[in-house]
Design an enzyme around this catalytic site. Structure first.
Site, mmCIF file in Angstrom:
data_model
loop_
_atom_site.group_PDB
_atom_site.id
_atom_site.type_symbol
_atom_site.label_atom_id
_atom_site.label_comp_id
_atom_site.label_asym_id
_atom_site.label_seq_id
_atom_site.Cartn_x
_atom_site.Cartn_y
_atom_site.Cartn_z
ATOM 1 N N ASP A 32 -9.183 -4.193 -5.901
ATOM 2 C CA ASP A 32 -8.660 -3.255 -4.903
ATOM 3 C C ASP A 32 -9.457 -1.949 -4.971
ATOM 4 O O ASP A 32 -9.416 -1.243 -5.982
ATOM 5 C CB ASP A 32 -7.182 -2.989 -5.187
ATOM 6 C CG ASP A 32 -6.475 -2.268 -4.056
ATOM 7 O OD1 ASP A 32 -7.140 -1.576 -3.276
ATOM 8 O OD2 ASP A 32 -5.234 -2.401 -3.965
ATOM 9 N N HIS A 74 -7.304 -5.364 -1.677
ATOM 10 C CA HIS A 74 -6.127 -4.601 -1.269
ATOM 11 C C HIS A 74 -5.236 -5.374 -0.303
ATOM 12 O O HIS A 74 -4.027 -5.140 -0.250
ATOM 13 C CB HIS A 74 -6.589 -3.287 -0.627
ATOM 14 C CG HIS A 74 -5.479 -2.316 -0.335
ATOM 15 N ND1 HIS A 74 -4.723 -1.739 -1.323
ATOM 16 C CD2 HIS A 74 -5.001 -1.823 0.852
ATOM 17 C CE1 HIS A 74 -3.829 -0.915 -0.784
ATOM 18 N NE2 HIS A 74 -3.974 -0.965 0.530
ATOM 19 N N SER A 132 0.839 -1.198 0.000
ATOM 20 C CA SER A 132 0.000 0.000 0.000
ATOM 21 C C SER A 132 0.881 1.258 0.000
ATOM 22 O O SER A 132 1.651 1.463 -0.924
ATOM 23 C CB SER A 132 -0.958 -0.044 1.185
ATOM 24 O OG SER A 132 -1.956 0.940 1.065
#
Length: 307
Positions: free
Chosen positions: A224, A256, A178
């Site tokens: 995601d 995600h 991320s």
């Protein structure tokens, strides 16, 4: 029969004997495959294996496993004042007979503590790397400070850590999830001497990483909604792909956080990428190039061949 005919016949016979002897000699030198009219791939493959290569010859099945061929130990790293990264955990192969190992630093994403990406530590170490998984300085850090923490951590691992004698300081890599993935791209931009970078479901405000020359494998997820690939991973790769050795794996049916836990597909591609570019081990090129066709676990895999 005339004398000239006898001479010609003897020359032909002698030439045939010499040709046969040459063929036998070539077969002994090149091996049975060459004698059968096939290239001697055994000899050429042996010459291509890097001095840094470690472990048995890989198979598609072996590189999907959560545990590789090396036994692993771990050691906690306490926070220390004045150091540019927070605490973490070091994982390393116990085998010291095969020389030094490449090293990898891994950092999680926004609001994520170390344990969310800690599975990479023992898994990558078991394939022959020294790995540090990090607790960010702050779980709210954006990509920029995470990039600095990755670079500081992998440098410390190679030059100051208790296992520095196991690490080759010239073979370092970074990974992150991320905002840690965005930090991974920034770290690769800042330090072109890195051997590999693997951003996982990366998030970053800027989408232009055309200056990155470090071999980089982006791993995105088709479902995601936090870092949608059309806003992040896709344009990141588009900015990278003009440079050599850049790849993009898009997972299928993944969100995600899919890369925060073990999957066979992520392991296969991450291990192959690190082995190929950190260890310069061309035995793993077969899993990257030509790009494998999609299956139930991934939508696409893009890479500039050859690797």
């Amino acid at each position: 029969m005339s004398r000239s005919s006898i001479v010609r016949r003897n020359i032909v016979k002698r030439s045939a004997v010499l040709a046969a002897a040459a063929a036998v000699g070539a077969a002994a030198f090149l091996g049975p495959q060459a004698f059968a009219g096939q290239p001697d791939t055994t000899t050429s493959a042996a010459l291509q294996v890097s001095a840094f290569a470690k472990g048995p010859d890989p198979t598609d099945q072996s590189i999907r496993a959560q545990k590789g061929p090396f036994a692993v130990q771990q050691q906690s790293v306490a926070a220390q004042s004045g150091r540019a990264f927070n605490r973490g955990t070091v994982y390393y192969p116990t085998d010291t007979s095969q020389g030094t190992y490449g090293a990898v630093a891994v950092i999680p994403g926004f609001l994520e503590p170390e344990f969310t990406t800690s599975w990479y530590g023992p898994t990558l170490a078991s394939y022959g790397f020294v790995v540090i998984t990090l607790e960010p300085n702050s779980i709210t850090d954006f990509p920029e400070p995470r990039s600095n923490q990755l670079l500081a951590a992998v440098d410390w691992l190679a030059n100051e850590s208790p296992v520095k004698d196991r690490v080759d300081p010239n073979r370092l890599a970074v990974m992150g999830h991320s905002m840690g993935g965005g930090g991974t791209l920034l770290a690769a931009s800042k330090n072109p001497a890195l051997k590999a970078a693997i951003p996982l479901a990366p998030w970053n405000m800027s989408s232009n990483f055309s200056d990155v020359t470090v071999p980089t494998l982006i791993i995105g997820a088709d479902n995601d909604v936090i870092a949608p690939t059309f806003m992040h991973a896709d344009p990141f790769y588009e900015s990278l792909k003009g440079n050599q050795n850049q790849g993009y794996l898009k997972l299928k049916g993944a969100d995600h956080f899919t890369t925060n836990g073990y999957t066979a597909t992520v392991t296969k591609f991450a291990v192959s990428w690190l082995k190929r570019f950190v260890d310069d081990d061309t035995r793993y090129s077969q899993f990257l190039c030509p790009a494998p066709s999609p299956d139930a676990s991934f939508v696409s895999f893009k890479v500039g061949c050859p690797v």
